[in-house]
Each structure stands twice: as C-alpha cells, then as structure tokens.
Design an enzyme around this catalytic site. Structure first.
Site, PDB file in Angstrom:
ATOM      1  CD  GLN A 118      -8.380  -4.149  17.798  1.00 18.24           C
ATOM      2  OE1 GLN A 118      -8.717  -5.203  18.307  1.00 18.24           O
ATOM      3  NE2 GLN A 118      -9.258  -3.209  17.530  1.00 18.24           N
ATOM      4  CB  SER A 142     -10.376  -8.058  22.493  1.00 20.12           C
ATOM      5  OG  SER A 142     -11.589  -7.632  21.946  1.00 20.12           O
ATOM      6  CD  GLU A 200      -2.804   2.945   8.180  1.00 17.55           C
ATOM      7  OE1 GLU A 200      -2.942   2.569   9.351  1.00 17.55           O
ATOM      8  OE2 GLU A 200      -1.694   3.010   7.616  1.00 17.55           O
ATOM      9  CE1 TYR A 252      -2.043   4.730  13.255  1.00 14.92           C
ATOM     10  CE2 TYR A 252      -3.719   3.304  12.286  1.00 14.92           C
ATOM     11  CZ  TYR A 252      -2.410   3.740  12.353  1.00 14.92           C
ATOM     12  OH  TYR A 252      -1.479   3.216  11.507  1.00 14.92           O
ATOM     13  CD1 TRP A 281       0.232   0.517   3.370  1.00 19.36           C
ATOM     14  CD2 TRP A 281      -0.271  -1.634   3.068  1.00 19.36           C
ATOM     15  NE1 TRP A 281       0.681  -0.177   4.455  1.00 19.36           N
ATOM     16  CE2 TRP A 281       0.383  -1.505   4.306  1.00 19.36           C
ATOM     17  CE3 TRP A 281      -0.688  -2.911   2.652  1.00 19.36           C
ATOM     18  CZ2 TRP A 281       0.631  -2.597   5.131  1.00 19.36           C
ATOM     19  CZ3 TRP A 281      -0.438  -3.993   3.483  1.00 19.36           C
ATOM     20  CH2 TRP A 281       0.216  -3.831   4.701  1.00 19.36           C
ATOM     21  NE  ARG A 282       4.762   2.262   4.745  1.00 18.37           N
ATOM     22  CZ  ARG A 282       5.626   2.080   5.736  1.00 18.37           C
ATOM     23  NH1 ARG A 282       6.883   1.768   5.459  1.00 18.37           N
ATOM     24  NH2 ARG A 282       5.237   2.190   6.982  1.00 18.37           N
ATOM     25  CB  CYS A 295      19.141   1.574  22.182  1.00 20.96           C
ATOM     26  SG  CYS A 295      17.630   1.401  23.163  1.00 20.96           S
ATOM     27  CB  CYS A 304      17.672   3.667  17.919  1.00 19.72           C
ATOM     28  SG  CYS A 304      16.388   4.933  17.935  1.00 19.72           S
ATOM     29  CG  ASP A 322       0.558   2.917  15.870  1.00 14.19           C
ATOM     30  OD1 ASP A 322       1.442   3.609  16.408  1.00 14.19           O
ATOM     31  OD2 ASP A 322       0.800   2.038  15.032  1.00 14.19           O
ATOM     32  CB  CYS A 353      11.450   1.787  19.542  1.00 16.66           C
ATOM     33  SG  CYS A 353      11.368   2.379  21.236  1.00 16.66           S
TER      34      CYS A 353
HETATM   35  S1  SF4 Z   1      17.031   4.809  21.650  1.00 16.10           S
HETATM   36 FE1  SF4 Z   1      15.538   4.399  20.049  1.00 16.10          FE
HETATM   37  S2  SF4 Z   1      15.122   2.204  20.274  1.00 16.10           S
HETATM   38 FE2  SF4 Z   1      16.105   2.874  22.167  1.00 16.10          FE
HETATM   39  S3  SF4 Z   1      14.410   3.374  23.517  1.00 16.10           S
HETATM   40 FE3  SF4 Z   1      15.016   5.266  22.487  1.00 16.10          FE
HETATM   41  S4  SF4 Z   1      13.677   5.421  20.721  1.00 16.10           S
HETATM   42 FE4  SF4 Z   1      13.563   3.312  21.441  1.00 16.10          FE
END
Ligand code: SF4
Length: 352
Positions: A38, A300, A33, A116, A20-21, A195, A198, A134, A188
């Site tokens: 869920q 649910s 969407e 949303y 869809w992108r 991290c 990230c 979301d 995340c």
């Molecule tokens: S550094 Fe990035 S992955 Fe780590 S907690 Fe923060 S936003 Fe989330």
C-alpha cells in the site's frame, strides 16, 4: 517471441534499478515487500535505506525492541506492518535458525505475510514458480485478457491468476513477477496506459479491441466507517501524557494520545464505553479543559471525527502500572523521537 519472452526482454532493458534488487537476499526482499504494501516505491526508498543501515540482517531486527523498529519505520505509516515484520523476524530467529522459510505454508503463517508477499519472496528469493499478485498485476491482467468482472472481486482475481500462472517461466519466476509489476507501474498506468511504449501490446486483447480505457472494471469500495472519537491532550510542566496499549485493537502497540470511541447516552458516557480510558477520565474529573477542538482524520477503513480535550495541569499526576496499558509523561522537546501515528501528530497541533 512469446508474450513472456517479450516481457522479460523488456524488463532486462527497462526494469527499475531499486536497492533491494541489486543484491537481493530473502531478508531484503522481505523488508522491501512489506514496506511496499500500500505504499509507492518513491516513498519507500529513503525509509528502506535507513532501516537497512540500522538492521542489516534479520538477526539485528529480531534483537531490536519494537519501539526502535517503529521509530525507523517513521514516514511510511501503517505501523502495524512494522510490528508484524518485527514479530516475524523474532519467530524466524527463534524457530527457524534465522533462515526465512522457503515453504509456502510456513512462510504464509508468519505475521504480516499475505499471499502477495509470500509469492514475492518465494519467486524472487527462492526461484519458485509462484505468482505475486498485486494491484498492478490485476490491472494489467484485466486488460491483457479482457476480464469483464470487477477486479476487486474474487472471481476476476482467480481468472487473472490462472492465466498468469500458466505463463510463469521456470527459470525466472521472480523476474516475471517484477516485470509485470514494473509494466503496471511504468507503462500500463491506471488512467492513461502508454500502449505505444508497451512491449506486449500485440498480445493485449484490450489494446487490440480498443478497450484499454474501459478496463479494469471495479465496484465502488465501502466508504470509511465514521467514528466519533475523544482524544485527550494533557500536558503539565513541559510534559505531555502518552499511552501505549498492548492488548490489541486499533493502533495497538504504538504510543498515542489517550483516546476512546465516544458514544453518548443522555449526555454522559455509557458504562461500557471508554474502558481503556477509565483511569484517565477519573484523574481528569472536575478539571475543565482549557480548550475543546474538533478535527477529522481519514484512515483506510475509518473516518475519525475527533473532539480533542486540551488540559493543562498544574502538576503531572502519578502514573499507575497496568497490565496492558502503559502511560508516560513525555517531554515536549523529545516528541520527535517517538513514532507517533500521523493522526496524533495532527491532534498535537490543537495545543492552545
Ligand atoms: S497494450 Fe500494454 S499498456 Fe496498453 S493496455 Fe495493454 S498491457 Fe496495458
């Protein structure tokens, strides 16, 4: 580079390639969407492709029957979404010349479109600076800004929303939302945020304070409500009895095995109970079930404890026409063609 620039640069390189992108239209975004509510992307992909092949435009969907829409929704569950999508398509076709409205208030008033989905459509399809918040965004936001409030409470949601809204780039609001969604689902992660990979870690307060595993906070959700339910698996001469209720209530508009909530008083039904099954119960009066099985199923918000009465009748009985209830004798060999909710597919396995 600002946090937003870092995020978008990462998205340009690592954003997920999703059907869809590729050629996004307001309609493809609307369908995807609603399917993604869920539901995980991986589960949506095959159903989305099949659905869009059968209903390539909003007009195709609006012109189809609700039954057919539900059949092409099979595998995704939460069928009320399909019913509402179909209703929204019909309203858009008849009242908006087939064009998905770009006005927030009008769009939000359509069936199945919550905050949303409305934000996702307006930002992705119409480049409006609106956040599509979301669960992924809530989690990322709670860590990025160190929000101590539980994220399933309104207060945290408001705090995170305000902070993210101030960062939406006017040129790319849809990409901003999608970048945050991708970051939440790929980097995340709920239990083990990655991290080191990230792109915005240098801006992340939880990372800088070494608190990434403390956040987000949540208060325990309510347990599903336990409900005693009677289900009737009635068959005769290779047919099984199905019912569809259109008047409202849980699972309305779907074919189902006849069922009702069971409350016993002094060993018999209370008069107010089983209204929708009165006629069936009168047909089965005096007939002992072949088997009585027990099974449970968790939705649910409800936990069904089912007693399944399996009846095998010598002759199928005559089916009346009632205003809001439809019955049908369905041949067993065509059951696959019916969009039967999973709970009843399981109940069919109780067949002696
Ligand atoms: S550094 Fe990035 S992955 Fe780590 S907690 Fe923060 S936003 Fe989330």
């Amino acid at each position: 580079m600002t946090l937003t620039q870092m995020l978008l640069a990462w998205y340009d390189l690592h954003g997920r390639d999703l059907p869809w992108r590729r050629n996004p239209t307001p309609y493809s975004i609307l369908v995807s969407e609603i399917m993604l509510q869920q539901t995980r992307v991986e589960a949506v992909l095959p159903t989305y492709e099949r659905f869009m092949q059968r209903f390539p435009t909003l007009q195709d969907l609006a012109a189809a029957s609700q039954d057919e829409t539900l059949t092409f929704w099979q595998g995704l569950g939460y069928y009320s979404r399909a019913r509402r999508l179909h209703q929204a398509a019909q309203i858009i076709a008849s009242e908006h010349q087939g064009r998905i409205p770009d006005d927030r208030r009008i769009l939000r008033s359509l069936p199945g479109i919550g905050d949303y989905t409305c934000g996702a459509i307006l930002s992705m399809a119409f480049s409006q600076s609106i956040l599509a918040m979301d669960g992924n965004l809530l989690r990322v936001g709670a860590r990025l800004f160190v929000i101590e409030e539980p994220i399933n409470r309104m207060k945290a949601k408001g705090q995170i929303q305000t902070k993210f809204e101030a960062m939406i780039p006017a040129q790319r609001p849809g990409d901003f939302n999608q970048a945050l969604m991708d970051l939440g689902s790929e980097v995340c992660l709920p239990r083990q945020p990655r991290c080191q990979a990230c792109p915005i870690s240098r801006h992340c307060q939880a990372f800088l304070q070494d608190r990434t595993l403390d956040l987000p906070r949540k208060v325990a959700p309510k347990a599903p409500l336990p409900v005693q339910v009677h289900v009737y698996l009635v068959e005769s001469k290779g047919f099984v009895l199905l019912r569809k209720r259109t008047a409202g209530g849980f699972l309305q508009g779907l074919w189902e095995l006849p069922w009702h909530e069971a409350h016993f008083g002094a060993g018999r039904f209370l008069p107010s109970v089983a209204e929708e099954s009165h006629w069936l119960l009168s047909c089965l009066k005096g007939q002992d079930p072949l088997e009585v099985r027990r099974m449970d199923y968790v939705f649910s918000h409800r936990h069904w404890f089912m007693t399944i009465f399996c009846h095998a009748l010598e002759e199928p009985f005559y089916l009346p026409r009632e205003e809001n209830i439809q019955y049908r004798w369905q041949p067993w060999e065509t059951m696959e063609e019916i969009a039967l909710p999973t709970v009843f597919k399981r109940a069919l396995k109780a067949r002696p």
